[in-house]
Motif scaffolding. Structure first.
Motif, mmCIF file in Angstrom:
data_model
loop_
_atom_site.group_PDB
_atom_site.id
_atom_site.type_symbol
_atom_site.label_atom_id
_atom_site.label_comp_id
_atom_site.label_asym_id
_atom_site.label_seq_id
_atom_site.Cartn_x
_atom_site.Cartn_y
_atom_site.Cartn_z
ATOM 1 N N LEU A 1 0.716 -1.047 -0.061
ATOM 2 C CA LEU A 1 -0.017 0.001 0.082
ATOM 3 C C LEU A 1 0.881 1.188 -0.022
ATOM 4 C CD1 LEU A 1 -2.504 -1.026 2.672
ATOM 5 C CD2 LEU A 1 -2.670 -1.237 0.179
ATOM 6 N N SER A 2 0.318 2.342 -0.448
ATOM 7 C CA SER A 2 0.958 3.588 -0.228
ATOM 8 C C SER A 2 0.973 4.191 1.066
ATOM 9 C CB SER A 2 0.307 4.649 -1.253
ATOM 10 O OG SER A 2 -0.939 5.073 -0.643
ATOM 11 N N PRO B 1 4.045 3.262 -4.477
ATOM 12 C CA PRO B 1 2.568 3.432 -5.455
ATOM 13 C C PRO B 1 1.346 2.970 -4.630
ATOM 14 C CG PRO B 1 4.054 1.506 -5.793
ATOM 15 C CD PRO B 1 4.809 2.075 -4.923
ATOM 16 N N ASN B 2 0.396 3.328 -5.035
ATOM 17 C CA ASN B 2 -0.845 2.951 -4.427
ATOM 18 C C ASN B 2 -1.234 1.270 -4.897
ATOM 19 O OD1 ASN B 2 -2.067 5.305 -3.456
ATOM 20 N ND2 ASN B 2 -2.829 5.893 -5.376
ATOM 21 N N GLY B 3 -1.545 0.512 -3.620
ATOM 22 C CA GLY B 3 -1.801 -0.657 -4.035
ATOM 23 C C GLY B 3 -3.348 -1.067 -4.161
ATOM 24 N N THR C 1 -7.472 -5.958 -3.006
ATOM 25 C CA THR C 1 -6.610 -7.151 -2.691
ATOM 26 C C THR C 1 -5.636 -6.936 -1.504
ATOM 27 O OG1 THR C 1 -5.452 -6.822 -4.428
ATOM 28 C CG2 THR C 1 -7.300 -8.452 -4.603
ATOM 29 N N GLY C 2 -5.462 -5.669 -1.350
ATOM 30 C CA GLY C 2 -4.395 -4.989 -0.400
ATOM 31 C C GLY C 2 -4.989 -4.234 0.821
ATOM 32 N N PHE C 3 -5.639 -3.210 0.486
ATOM 33 C CA PHE C 3 -6.143 -2.530 1.392
ATOM 34 C C PHE C 3 -7.487 -3.186 2.497
ATOM 35 C CE2 PHE C 3 -9.279 0.629 3.317
ATOM 36 C CZ PHE C 3 -8.680 1.501 4.016
ATOM 37 N N LEU C 4 -8.170 -3.862 2.233
ATOM 38 C CA LEU C 4 -9.394 -4.500 2.768
ATOM 39 C C LEU C 4 -8.581 -5.468 3.503
ATOM 40 C CD1 LEU C 4 -12.124 -4.549 3.124
ATOM 41 C CD2 LEU C 4 -12.516 -6.277 1.278
#
Length: 462
Positions: free
Chosen positions: A47-48, A192-194, A198-201
């Motif tokens: 994640l960023s 970079p933004n993830g 699939t990443g943040f949650l």
């Protein structure tokens, strides 16, 4: 009111707590330096910096669940799993009650192991070699500090947690302030933004599982001692702000340290990783701070474990209860530290799986209270000798959520058939367990009028 019912509620002369007591209890429980590992773990989901910060904040808000349960405890003067009898029935409550107790004593043992290893690291600073004798001494010292808290009453416990908040909370801030300048800011802002899905949650779910959802089983154990005159909003604010402030700050620093200490989230001993990054002159203070941050968590686990034991109708004296939990606190660490170190990893995975059952329990508990909040809890529903032995709706909803949670969860020794894609290697199955149990209760609730929980309330209220 008979003798059994009198034992259900906290005596009126003990219900003198103030909201600020809850603030310090939950603040102290979240000042542990290991919270930086959570922050680094979030970044590990690719994640960023902005996403990681947002994930840490949202995850810390899981303590709203603890706050809500604390409000219920204050209104009734009844501890968590005693209240849970209304949602599950006296016998139906036994399984989630036992899981709650097992979860509390399990993580208590894990924290005692961690505290022992920290004390050993402290001894190394003074050139005291590590061997079986020093390991045993450190174990007994840490376990004794926790067990002594079991002799304190609620008011004394609140004062102790206040002390830990000011002293070790302040020292934690000092330690973090020393580490922050090592942050590689360019690397941090260039991340970079993830993927939000699939990443943040998954990042949010895994932190929620280890914080607010995990601690929900202890919410009412402390608020039951609050004065009935205290405002519900004050209870909620004290619990949520008390937990969120230290937890979010420490996790935020953890995201910063992920650039200067990239191995912190994957190391078997993150305490030592942080220690090596600090100047040698502060090593002693650091290890003392790390120990001080763990003890409040152990205190809460020990008290709630003792309460849960009583709720299962295992009524023993305080000294016998302390002996039972003290033995668990010592024997499991002895096995891990002296016999099988591999056991600890699998034991932690097992405790993580118990979290699915805890999440499903929390959903049923909240749903039951929501639908019946106007009528309130009748003590007859909580009386172990009463007629409310089994609430089918609550138990069925719990089983539905638990089964769905396992279907979407995987560990090294367990693989749910649907633990693939975004559900792989994270705690999203736990959140599914919570949502599934809540929805099941909502769907089944209309049928409760036919000989179920609601009709029992009406009969026993007459």
């Amino acid at each position: 009111m008979n003798k059994e019912q009198e034992m259900i509620t906290v005596p009126e002369n003990e219900r003198v707590g103030k909201p600020k007591d809850l603030f310090f209890i939950w603040f102290a429980a979240n000042i542990g330096i290991l919270g930086v590992v959570y922050g680094a773990m979030i970044v590990g989901f690719q994640l960023s910096f902005v996403q990681a910060t947002l994930a840490a904040f949202i995850a810390s808000l899981s303590f709203i669940l603890v706050g809500y349960i604390s409000v219920i405890g204050k209104k009734n003067g009844i501890t968590t799993f005693m209240l849970s009898r209304a949602a599950f029935g006296i016998r139906g409550n036994w399984i989630p009650n036992f899981l709650g107790w097992l979860n509390l004593v399990g993580w208590l043992a894990v924290n005692v192991i961690t505290g022992t290893l920290i004390l050993l690291s402290l001894m190394n600073v003074f050139n005291i070699s590590q061997n079986n004798t020093t390991t045993m001494i450190c174990l007994l010292i840490f376990a004794s500090l926790v067990l002594l808290s079991g002799l304190l009453n609620q008011q004394q416990l609140a004062k102790l947690q206040t002390f830990f908040t000011y002293v070790f909370g302040g020292l934690t801030l000092v330690i973090l302030a020393i580490l922050i300048p090592d942050t590689d800011w360019q690397q941090l802002f260039n991340m970079p933004n993830g993927s939000w899905l699939t990443g943040f949650l998954p990042a949010v779910s895994i932190i929620m599982a280890g914080t607010g959802i995990s601690w929900s089983i202890a919410g009412a154990d402390y608020s039951a001692y609050q004065s009935p005159d205290n405002k519900n909003s004050a209870i909620m604010k004290s619990v949520v702000f008390g937990a969120v402030i230290p937890l979010f700050i420490i996790m935020f620093v953890g995201t910063l340290l992920s650039t200067s200490l990239p191995d912190i989230a994957t190391s078997a001993n993150p305490i030592d990783v942080i220690a090596h990054a600090l100047p040698s002159w502060i090593s002693v203070i650091y290890f003392i701070t790390a120990v001080g941050g763990l003890i409040p968590q152990c205190i809460i686990s020990l008290k709630s474990a003792r309460v849960n034991l009583e709720t299962m109708n295992i009524r023993v004296s305080d000294h016998v209860s302390l002996t039972i939990h003290g033995a668990i606190m010592i024997f499991i660490p002895i096995y891990v530290l002296f016999i099988s170190q591999d056991f600890l990893y699998n034991f932690e995975l097992f405790l993580g799986l118990l979290g699915i059952g805890i999440a499903a329990w929390g959903a049923v508990f909240i749903a039951d209270y929501y639908f019946n909040r106007k009528a309130g809890y009748k003590l007859a529903l909580l009386d172990p000798n009463g007629n409310h032995t089994f609430n089918k709706v609550g138990v069925m909803s719990w089983f539905v959520g638990t089964i769905i949670g396992f279907l979407f969860t995987n560990t090294d020794f367990f693989d749910g058939p649907f633990a693939i894609g975004i559900f792989r290697d994270n705690s999203l199955g736990l959140l599914l367990a919570f949502m599934s149990s809540y929805l099941s209760y909502v769907i089944l609730h209309p049928f409760m009028n036919k000989g179920g929980h609601t009709s029992e309330r009406k009969q026993q209220a007459q």
